[in-house]
Design a protein around this motif. Structure first.
Motif, PDB file in Angstrom:
ATOM      1  N   UNK A  95     -17.784   9.133  -0.978  1.00  0.00           N
ATOM      2  CA  UNK A  95     -17.834  10.602  -0.419  1.00  0.00           C
ATOM      3  C   UNK A  95     -17.467  11.856  -1.297  1.00  0.00           C
ATOM      4  N   UNK A  96     -17.246  11.403  -2.598  1.00  0.00           N
ATOM      5  CA  UNK A  96     -16.681  12.316  -3.585  1.00  0.00           C
ATOM      6  C   UNK A  96     -17.444  13.617  -3.525  1.00  0.00           C
ATOM      7  N   UNK A  97     -18.784  13.517  -3.621  1.00  0.00           N
ATOM      8  CA  UNK A  97     -19.697  14.858  -3.798  1.00  0.00           C
ATOM      9  C   UNK A  97     -19.631  15.239  -2.506  1.00  0.00           C
ATOM     10  N   UNK A  98     -19.801  14.875  -1.415  1.00  0.00           N
ATOM     11  CA  UNK A  98     -19.511  15.301  -0.028  1.00  0.00           C
ATOM     12  C   UNK A  98     -18.586  16.062  -0.024  1.00  0.00           C
ATOM     13  N   UNK A  99     -17.266  15.553  -0.287  1.00  0.00           N
ATOM     14  CA  UNK A  99     -15.941  16.357  -0.239  1.00  0.00           C
ATOM     15  C   UNK A  99     -15.968  17.606  -1.087  1.00  0.00           C
ATOM     16  N   UNK A 106     -16.513  12.229 -14.609  1.00  0.00           N
ATOM     17  CA  UNK A 106     -17.658  11.040 -14.903  1.00  0.00           C
ATOM     18  C   UNK A 106     -17.433  10.748 -16.169  1.00  0.00           C
ATOM     19  N   UNK A 107     -18.108   9.310 -16.719  1.00  0.00           N
ATOM     20  CA  UNK A 107     -18.071   8.759 -17.668  1.00  0.00           C
ATOM     21  C   UNK A 107     -19.306   8.372 -17.963  1.00  0.00           C
ATOM     22  N   UNK A 108     -19.704   8.334 -19.444  1.00  0.00           N
ATOM     23  CA  UNK A 108     -21.008   7.584 -19.857  1.00  0.00           C
ATOM     24  C   UNK A 108     -20.703   6.067 -20.185  1.00  0.00           C
ATOM     25  N   UNK A 109     -21.605   5.198 -19.653  1.00  0.00           N
ATOM     26  CA  UNK A 109     -21.542   3.771 -19.861  1.00  0.00           C
ATOM     27  C   UNK A 109     -22.943   3.135 -20.167  1.00  0.00           C
ATOM     28  N   UNK A 110     -22.969   2.255 -21.073  1.00  0.00           N
ATOM     29  CA  UNK A 110     -24.348   1.752 -21.389  1.00  0.00           C
ATOM     30  C   UNK A 110     -24.677   0.381 -20.529  1.00  0.00           C
ATOM     31  N   UNK A 111     -25.655   0.466 -20.070  1.00  0.00           N
ATOM     32  CA  UNK A 111     -25.990  -0.661 -19.156  1.00  0.00           C
ATOM     33  C   UNK A 111     -27.245  -1.311 -19.672  1.00  0.00           C
ATOM     34  N   UNK A 112     -27.522  -2.618 -19.558  1.00  0.00           N
ATOM     35  CA  UNK A 112     -28.459  -3.191 -20.090  1.00  0.00           C
ATOM     36  C   UNK A 112     -29.305  -3.977 -18.752  1.00  0.00           C
ATOM     37  N   UNK A 113     -30.485  -3.476 -18.780  1.00  0.00           N
ATOM     38  CA  UNK A 113     -31.327  -4.102 -17.712  1.00  0.00           C
ATOM     39  C   UNK A 113     -32.702  -4.378 -18.396  1.00  0.00           C
ATOM     40  N   UNK A 114     -32.966  -5.863 -18.101  1.00  0.00           N
ATOM     41  CA  UNK A 114     -34.520  -6.402 -18.624  1.00  0.00           C
ATOM     42  C   UNK A 114     -34.469  -6.228 -20.041  1.00  0.00           C
ATOM     43  N   UNK A 115     -33.340  -6.164 -20.687  1.00  0.00           N
ATOM     44  CA  UNK A 115     -33.480  -6.096 -22.115  1.00  0.00           C
ATOM     45  C   UNK A 115     -33.429  -4.860 -22.799  1.00  0.00           C
ATOM     46  N   UNK A 116     -33.237  -3.880 -21.832  1.00  0.00           N
ATOM     47  CA  UNK A 116     -33.399  -2.637 -22.503  1.00  0.00           C
ATOM     48  C   UNK A 116     -31.942  -1.981 -21.938  1.00  0.00           C
ATOM     49  N   UNK A 117     -31.289  -1.190 -23.107  1.00  0.00           N
ATOM     50  CA  UNK A 117     -30.183  -0.545 -23.025  1.00  0.00           C
ATOM     51  C   UNK A 117     -30.325   0.881 -22.420  1.00  0.00           C
ATOM     52  N   UNK A 118     -29.608   1.300 -21.263  1.00  0.00           N
ATOM     53  CA  UNK A 118     -29.582   2.863 -20.880  1.00  0.00           C
ATOM     54  C   UNK A 118     -28.329   3.303 -20.792  1.00  0.00           C
ATOM     55  N   UNK A 119     -28.083   4.547 -20.803  1.00  0.00           N
ATOM     56  CA  UNK A 119     -26.816   5.550 -20.780  1.00  0.00           C
ATOM     57  C   UNK A 119     -26.819   5.892 -19.344  1.00  0.00           C
ATOM     58  N   UNK A 168     -18.535   7.114 -11.972  1.00  0.00           N
ATOM     59  CA  UNK A 168     -17.389   8.082 -11.558  1.00  0.00           C
ATOM     60  C   UNK A 168     -16.089   7.425 -12.422  1.00  0.00           C
ATOM     61  N   UNK A 169     -15.368   8.080 -13.099  1.00  0.00           N
ATOM     62  CA  UNK A 169     -14.029   7.790 -13.826  1.00  0.00           C
ATOM     63  C   UNK A 169     -13.263   7.128 -12.667  1.00  0.00           C
ATOM     64  N   UNK A 170     -13.018   7.829 -11.651  1.00  0.00           N
ATOM     65  CA  UNK A 170     -11.869   7.721 -10.718  1.00  0.00           C
ATOM     66  C   UNK A 170     -12.439   7.575  -9.401  1.00  0.00           C
ATOM     67  N   UNK A 171     -13.207   6.532  -9.054  1.00  0.00           N
ATOM     68  CA  UNK A 171     -13.980   6.343  -7.818  1.00  0.00           C
ATOM     69  C   UNK A 171     -12.839   6.637  -6.436  1.00  0.00           C
ATOM     70  N   UNK A 172     -13.408   7.536  -5.600  1.00  0.00           N
ATOM     71  CA  UNK A 172     -12.692   7.734  -4.083  1.00  0.00           C
ATOM     72  C   UNK A 172     -11.733   8.732  -4.593  1.00  0.00           C
ATOM     73  N   UNK A 173     -11.663   9.587  -5.595  1.00  0.00           N
ATOM     74  CA  UNK A 173     -10.599  10.343  -5.844  1.00  0.00           C
ATOM     75  C   UNK A 173     -11.342  11.899  -6.522  1.00  0.00           C
ATOM     76  N   UNK A 174     -10.865  13.062  -5.891  1.00  0.00           N
ATOM     77  CA  UNK A 174     -11.466  14.359  -6.314  1.00  0.00           C
ATOM     78  C   UNK A 174     -10.457  14.992  -6.680  1.00  0.00           C
TER      79      UNK A 174
END
Length: 210
Positions: free
Chosen positions: A52-56, A80-93, A97-103
């Motif tokens: 609900x962070x964006x709604x709040x 927010x923070x940038x993280x690198x995820x790897x899906x199907x052998x490809x990396x994507x930035x 949310x750095x602090x989920x459930x907090x505004x």
């Protein structure tokens, strides 16, 4: 307030501080503070339902505007923070949310705003002792990189110091430079008979007389 208290707290509206009743026959109901009496803006943390962070954020901005007190709402952040995820052998930035459930909210808070804020859809309450609105300290603001904070200190270049906490605790050294904005010092630390440069927070140091 420690970082653990900030982000492990499970504040709810029920255990939050209730405004004092204003129905005593000899007392008048509390009126909103005049502009000249308003305190300075401070940072507060609100706990929200998950997702609900964006709604709040949007609802707070709308509520303040509709109540004609939008000048008291200075900033609303969802870190927010940038993280690198790897899906199907490809990396994507991607961002998460750095602090989920907090505004994080910077505002000029007065008690007459309690119901407006805690009644916002998605908000479960303020983060603080017993759910009370508790502003962040300058050190917490600096660590969370919400804004630059000028730290007042009695330190000066050339001062002899002892490190009071952290991995270098109990070692001595000399201050070589001071950054008042970041609250950090460059220090030559005496280690194994050599002077090793290190950047330390001011709160980690104490002056000593050699």
């Amino acid at each position: 307030m420690t970082d653990d208290e900030i982000f492990d707290s499970e504040s709810t509206v029920e255990d939050a501080e209730k405004p004092e009743e204003a129905n005593q026959p000899t007392e008048k109901a509390e009126e909103p503070a005049e502009k000249s009496e308003l305190p300075e803006a401070k940072w507060y943390i609100l706990h929200t339902y998950s997702g609900y962070e964006n709604l709040v954020k949007a609802n707070l901005e709308t509520s303040f505007r509709q109540s004609n007190i939008d000048d008291r709402l200075i900033d609303v952040r969802i870190p927010m923070e940038d993280v690198v995820e790897e899906r199907n052998g490809k990396r994507k930035v991607v961002q998460r949310r750095l602090f989920p459930s907090y505004v994080l909210v910077k505002m000029i808070y007065t008690r007459d705003m309690w119901h407006l804020i805690t009644g916002t859809r998605g908000v479960t309450g303020f983060v603080g002792p017993q759910g009370r609105p508790t502003p962040l300290t300058d050190e917490e603001i600096r660590r969370m990189q919400l804004e630059k904070v000028t730290v007042k200190t009695d330190f000066a270049v050339g001062d002899s110091i002892r490190v009071v906490n952290g991995p270098l605790a109990d070692r001595t050294g000399e201050i070589k430079s001071i950054n008042q904005t970041t609250g950090k010092c460059m220090v030559d630390i005496n280690m194994f008979g050599r002077m090793i440069p290190a950047e330390l927070d001011m709160y980690q140091l104490e002056k000593i007389d050699l």
